[in-house]
Design an enzyme around this catalytic site. Sequence first.
Site, short mmCIF file in Angstrom:
data_model
loop_
_atom_site.label_atom_id
_atom_site.label_comp_id
_atom_site.label_asym_id
_atom_site.label_seq_id
_atom_site.Cartn_x
_atom_site.Cartn_y
_atom_site.Cartn_z
CE LYS A 1 -1.72 1.64 4.03
NZ LYS A 1 -1.38 2.98 4.28
CB CYS B 1 -3.79 10.65 11.73
SG CYS B 1 -2.57 9.75 12.30
NE ARG C 1 2.06 10.11 10.82
CZ ARG C 1 1.36 9.21 9.90
NH1 ARG C 1 0.15 8.84 10.44
NH2 ARG C 1 1.68 8.67 8.85
CG LEU D 1 11.51 16.72 9.40
CD1 LEU D 1 12.16 15.34 9.59
CD2 LEU D 1 12.41 17.63 9.67
CG ASP E 1 3.46 0.96 9.75
OD1 ASP E 1 3.66 1.36 8.48
OD2 ASP E 1 3.20 1.68 10.47
C1 EPZ Z 1 5.20 6.37 6.55
O1 EPZ Z 1 4.53 7.59 7.32
C2 EPZ Z 1 4.12 5.24 6.69
N1 EPZ Z 1 2.99 5.87 5.86
C3 EPZ Z 1 3.49 4.91 7.91
O2 EPZ Z 1 2.55 3.87 7.59
C4 EPZ Z 1 4.61 4.53 8.78
O3 EPZ Z 1 4.28 4.23 9.97
C5 EPZ Z 1 5.68 5.40 8.86
O4 EPZ Z 1 6.07 5.97 7.57
C6 EPZ Z 1 7.02 5.13 9.67
O5 EPZ Z 1 7.61 4.05 9.06
C7 EPZ Z 1 3.05 5.85 4.36
O6 EPZ Z 1 4.03 5.54 3.74
C8 EPZ Z 1 1.72 6.24 3.66
P1 EPZ Z 1 7.55 9.47 9.13
P2 EPZ Z 1 5.12 8.95 7.48
O7 EPZ Z 1 7.66 10.72 8.43
O8 EPZ Z 1 5.90 9.06 6.09
C9 EPZ Z 1 7.39 12.64 12.41
C10 EPZ Z 1 0.49 2.82 7.93
O9 EPZ Z 1 0.02 2.09 8.88
N2 EPZ Z 1 7.74 13.61 11.55
O10 EPZ Z 1 8.32 8.42 8.79
O11 EPZ Z 1 4.14 9.85 7.80
C11 EPZ Z 1 6.13 11.75 12.46
O12 EPZ Z 1 5.12 12.55 13.02
C12 EPZ Z 1 1.16 4.15 8.00
O13 EPZ Z 1 0.82 2.20 7.00
C13 EPZ Z 1 7.87 15.08 11.69
O14 EPZ Z 1 7.73 15.30 13.00
O15 EPZ Z 1 5.97 8.66 8.65
C14 EPZ Z 1 6.60 10.44 13.12
O16 EPZ Z 1 6.30 10.91 14.64
C15 EPZ Z 1 1.19 4.55 9.43
N3 EPZ Z 1 8.01 15.64 10.75
C16 EPZ Z 1 7.97 10.27 12.78
O17 EPZ Z 1 8.41 11.64 12.30
C17 EPZ Z 1 8.03 15.49 9.40
O18 EPZ Z 1 7.81 16.48 8.48
C18 EPZ Z 1 8.30 9.34 11.45
O19 EPZ Z 1 7.25 9.78 10.41
C19 EPZ Z 1 7.53 14.04 9.25
C20 EPZ Z 1 7.59 13.21 10.10
#
Ligand code: EPZ
Length: 424
Positions: free
Chosen positions: A22, A118, A123, A127, A309
């Site tokens: 996905k 969410c 979220r 960055l 996840d």
């Molecule tokens: C991706 O989300 C996935 N979603 C998530 O899967 C997955 O849990 C996550 O990566 C971590 O592996 C998709 O790819 C669509 P991050 P993403 O940016 O990209 C913080 C599922 O169940 N952060 O790696 O949003 C953020 O809040 C979903 O399939 C910032 O602070 O994750 C989080 O605490 C859930 N500032 C951490 O970093 C930013 O600009 C990691 O988030 C970006 C992120």
Amino acid sequence: MDSILVRGGGPLSGEIPISGAKNTCLKLMGAALLTDEPLTLTNVPRLSDIGTLATLLASLGVEVARLQEGVVMVLSARQLTSHTAEYDIVRKLRASFNVLGPLLAREGRAIVSLPGGCAIGARKVDLHLMALEAMGASVELREGYVHATAPGGRLKGAEIAFPFVSVGATENALTAATLAEGTTVIRNAAREPDTVDLARCLSEMGARIAGAGTSTITVEGVDRLHGTTHAVIPDRIELGTYMTLPGICGGEVECLGGRRDLVDAFASKLEQAGLLVVETSRGLKVARDGERVRAVDVKTAPFPGFPTDLQAQMMAMMCTADGTAVLEETIFENRFMHAPELIRMGAQVDVQGGHATVRGVGRLKGAPVMATDLRASISLILAGLAAQGETRVARVYHLDRGYEQVVAKLRGVGADIERVSDNG
Ligand code: EPZ
């Protein structure tokens, strides 16, 4: 709204086909914006999130055709008709925010709704914006939307150093960099297989990328990209989810299309807990070699660490393990919402901040429970498969986002499970 009824039973055995990933597919779809030629994706999962993003891309002028019952998708961004990703779609699918990079790279401007938080956390997207500003974009936040423009219509290559790993920010920067003028170096980049597959597809489209899968990705911008045909990799989170079945219910399950390299850290934890994980010519076979699994501690981390996840699914397995397990969630600030629901089923879970201590019990008892987010919902179903009696999981629309044909797949290994409508 629908619910899923699960009746706990004995061991489950058989084969489960693993669908396309996905999260990877969502980013690959966004990459179609980078070229005026058709991008054909195969092994596309039939999930509501995929449909939602297809709707968003269509609103930008992308022609999206689903062939072969939806497993093949042809995206043609010949002529974009809009540069605005509206709030009412982005709020339903946070991953829509990853159209920002490709849209800005292709058109020199983009207006994308902020996704908002969410259930599992704030979220933020700071960055993502930091990376695009480093590439010369001017970014303005107005009334809940990001207004981004590239001076002179083209982004510039830049050095981007992320303070911590972000999958989405890495992928927005990576896609934007492919058409930038000059070289972009992304440091502390995500190493997820999703990101590697995205880089592979972009390279097939003519992008010049080195280092995908490592912490430093280098991109030489090019003037244009062309279409290609690309197969989406298997979904490692779906794979890991079904690998827990023998640990929870006993039996033996072969996950067709599964690959060890996609879930190595997770598979190692299953082995520590006492499961047998064997690579076969068709995928990954998992079996339990004793009466109960052993409790094992888990700490989530960016790839190649233990995936956040799969934390909820691991908790479901630890609820009936022999011993006490501590699960530490380091990626999201509120990702234990499945715990109170598992406790309703008789689990002994104590959550303190980012740590959940799970004391294994003999057997859970079926109960009505509530799905709160995508991965929590599947953990409740896993728990219900071995619980005494019936478990009713409400709000299963969460499941439809990420688990293709979950009832059919689980029935295929002998589960007593059905989907029912809540209104009679
Ligand atoms: C991706 O989300 C996935 N979603 C998530 O899967 C997955 O849990 C996550 O990566 C971590 O592996 C998709 O790819 C669509 P991050 P993403 O940016 O990209 C913080 C599922 O169940 N952060 O790696 O949003 C953020 O809040 C979903 O399939 C910032 O602070 O994750 C989080 O605490 C859930 N500032 C951490 O970093 C930013 O600009 C990691 O988030 C970006 C992120």
